[in-house]
Design a protein around this motif. Structure first.
Motif, PDB file in Angstrom:
ATOM      1  N   ASN A  78      86.895  38.971  12.713  1.00  0.00           N
ATOM      2  CA  ASN A  78      86.642  38.837  11.272  1.00  0.00           C
ATOM      3  C   ASN A  78      85.139  38.825  10.973  1.00  0.00           C
ATOM      4  OD1 ASN A  78      85.782  36.207  11.842  1.00  0.00           O
ATOM      5  ND2 ASN A  78      87.523  35.227  10.835  1.00  0.00           N
ATOM      6  N   ASP A  79      84.794  38.631   9.722  1.00  0.00           N
ATOM      7  CA  ASP A  79      83.386  38.641   9.300  1.00  0.00           C
ATOM      8  C   ASP A  79      82.566  37.526   9.941  1.00  0.00           C
ATOM      9  OD1 ASP A  79      83.920  40.843   7.728  1.00  0.00           O
ATOM     10  OD2 ASP A  79      84.173  39.678   5.877  1.00  0.00           O
ATOM     11  N   LYS A  80      83.233  36.477  10.411  1.00  0.00           N
ATOM     12  CA  LYS A  80      82.527  35.357  11.050  1.00  0.00           C
ATOM     13  C   LYS A  80      82.459  35.522  12.572  1.00  0.00           C
ATOM     14  CE  LYS A  80      84.014  32.149   7.462  1.00  0.00           C
ATOM     15  NZ  LYS A  80      84.859  30.991   7.155  1.00  0.00           N
ATOM     16  N   GLU A  81      82.850  36.707  13.065  1.00  0.00           N
ATOM     17  CA  GLU A  81      82.849  37.021  14.499  1.00  0.00           C
ATOM     18  C   GLU A  81      83.872  36.195  15.291  1.00  0.00           C
ATOM     19  OE1 GLU A  81      80.999  39.597  15.933  1.00  0.00           O
ATOM     20  OE2 GLU A  81      80.571  40.054  13.840  1.00  0.00           O
ATOM     21  N   HIS A 152      88.796  45.182  12.901  1.00  0.00           N
ATOM     22  CA  HIS A 152      87.998  44.309  12.038  1.00  0.00           C
ATOM     23  C   HIS A 152      88.742  44.096  10.726  1.00  0.00           C
ATOM     24  CE1 HIS A 152      84.944  43.135   9.064  1.00  0.00           C
ATOM     25  NE2 HIS A 152      84.468  42.449  10.079  1.00  0.00           N
ATOM     26  N   THR A 153      88.529  42.907  10.155  1.00  0.00           N
ATOM     27  CA  THR A 153      89.074  42.610   8.837  1.00  0.00           C
ATOM     28  C   THR A 153      88.172  41.603   8.131  1.00  0.00           C
ATOM     29  OG1 THR A 153      91.024  41.887   7.600  1.00  0.00           O
ATOM     30  CG2 THR A 153      90.554  40.716   9.640  1.00  0.00           C
ATOM     31  N   SER A 154      88.176  41.678   6.811  1.00  0.00           N
ATOM     32  CA  SER A 154      87.495  40.670   5.999  1.00  0.00           C
ATOM     33  C   SER A 154      88.501  39.684   5.412  1.00  0.00           C
ATOM     34  CB  SER A 154      86.720  41.358   4.859  1.00  0.00           C
ATOM     35  OG  SER A 154      85.684  42.156   5.400  1.00  0.00           O
ATOM     36  N   TYR A 155      89.749  39.774   5.852  1.00  0.00           N
ATOM     37  CA  TYR A 155      90.830  38.926   5.349  1.00  0.00           C
ATOM     38  C   TYR A 155      90.496  37.452   5.562  1.00  0.00           C
ATOM     39  CZ  TYR A 155      95.597  37.101   4.814  1.00  0.00           C
ATOM     40  OH  TYR A 155      96.722  36.415   4.418  1.00  0.00           O
ATOM     41  N   ASN A 156      90.645  36.655   4.514  1.00  0.00           N
ATOM     42  CA  ASN A 156      90.443  35.209   4.661  1.00  0.00           C
ATOM     43  C   ASN A 156      91.588  34.427   4.012  1.00  0.00           C
ATOM     44  OD1 ASN A 156      89.837  35.527   1.980  1.00  0.00           O
ATOM     45  ND2 ASN A 156      87.713  34.840   2.141  1.00  0.00           N
ATOM     46  N   TRP A 172      92.061  31.764  14.043  1.00  0.00           N
ATOM     47  CA  TRP A 172      90.792  32.443  14.292  1.00  0.00           C
ATOM     48  C   TRP A 172      89.999  31.530  15.231  1.00  0.00           C
ATOM     49  CZ3 TRP A 172      90.313  37.285  12.888  1.00  0.00           C
ATOM     50  CH2 TRP A 172      90.969  37.766  11.752  1.00  0.00           C
TER      51      TRP A 172
END
Length: 193
Positions: A78-81, A152-156, A172
């Motif tokens: 994700n965006d936070k690695e 990869h995803t930006s899903y939160n 995560w």
């Protein structure tokens, strides 16, 4: 050289006779593979080598030993690695599953990750190694060939474990938690890290 896992024990396919070998070596052409797999469960064997002199034919000849099951899965970042893990059968794992006949391996991998975790907006960033493992279903041994992809995803949003598949948790995990999770995972999953 290829590694095929039976539980966490490797069958190492090789085209060179191993020197200073760790495990017993069998010629691929004559090996009684069901017996080798059964022995893994009953003995202290930590692994075996299967030898065939032709490197190009090695994997192809091995895959003819049992029916093959094609699967796709994802190492999702994700965006936070952080990496997406599932917890099933008291082990940490990565989401994966069988590819349906009318979909590509990539489509199947994305679908399986979505179904098992609830994560959306997945994009494949690169292919990873394939993994191989032998399992028994309905009294027959099969070889699962899993095509892995980094995604990869930006899903939160909310994570939803697919409980009908025995998944009890989806999380995560950052670097430190990944290391801890991999201690209670499968050898073929550790190969991806």
């Amino acid at each position: 050289m290829y590694k095929v896992f039976v539980n966490n024990k490797p069958i190492i396919l090789t085209s060179e006779v191993p020197k200073g070998k760790l495990y017993k070596t069998y010629p691929l052409k004559y090996v009684d593979l069901p017996r080798v797999v059964r022995d893994f469960r009953k003995t202290e064997n930590k692994g075996v080598y299967l030898y065939h002199p032709n490197k190009k034919k090695l994997l192809k000849k091995f895959l003819k030993k049992f029916p093959n099951v094609i699967a796709g899965g994802g190492k999702v970042i994700n965006d936070k690695e952080k990496v997406l893990f599932i917890y099933r059968n008291d082990k940490w794992d990565l989401p994966k599953g069988c590819v349906k006949s009318k979909e590509t391996i990539e489509e199947g991998a994305i679908r399986e990750v979505e179904e098992e975790t609830g994560v959306k907006g997945l994009k494949i960033t690169k292919p990873l190694e394939k993994t191989y493992h032998i399992f028994k279903r309905n009294g027959r041994y099969k070889i699962k060939i899993t095509h892995w992809f980094e995604m990869h995803t930006s899903y939160n949003g909310k994570l939803k474990p697919e409980t009908s598949e025995g998944i009890t948790k989806v999380e995560w995990l950052g670097k430190k938690k990944q290391v801890k999770a991999l201690e209670n995972s499968y050898a073929n999953i550790r190969e991806l890290f």
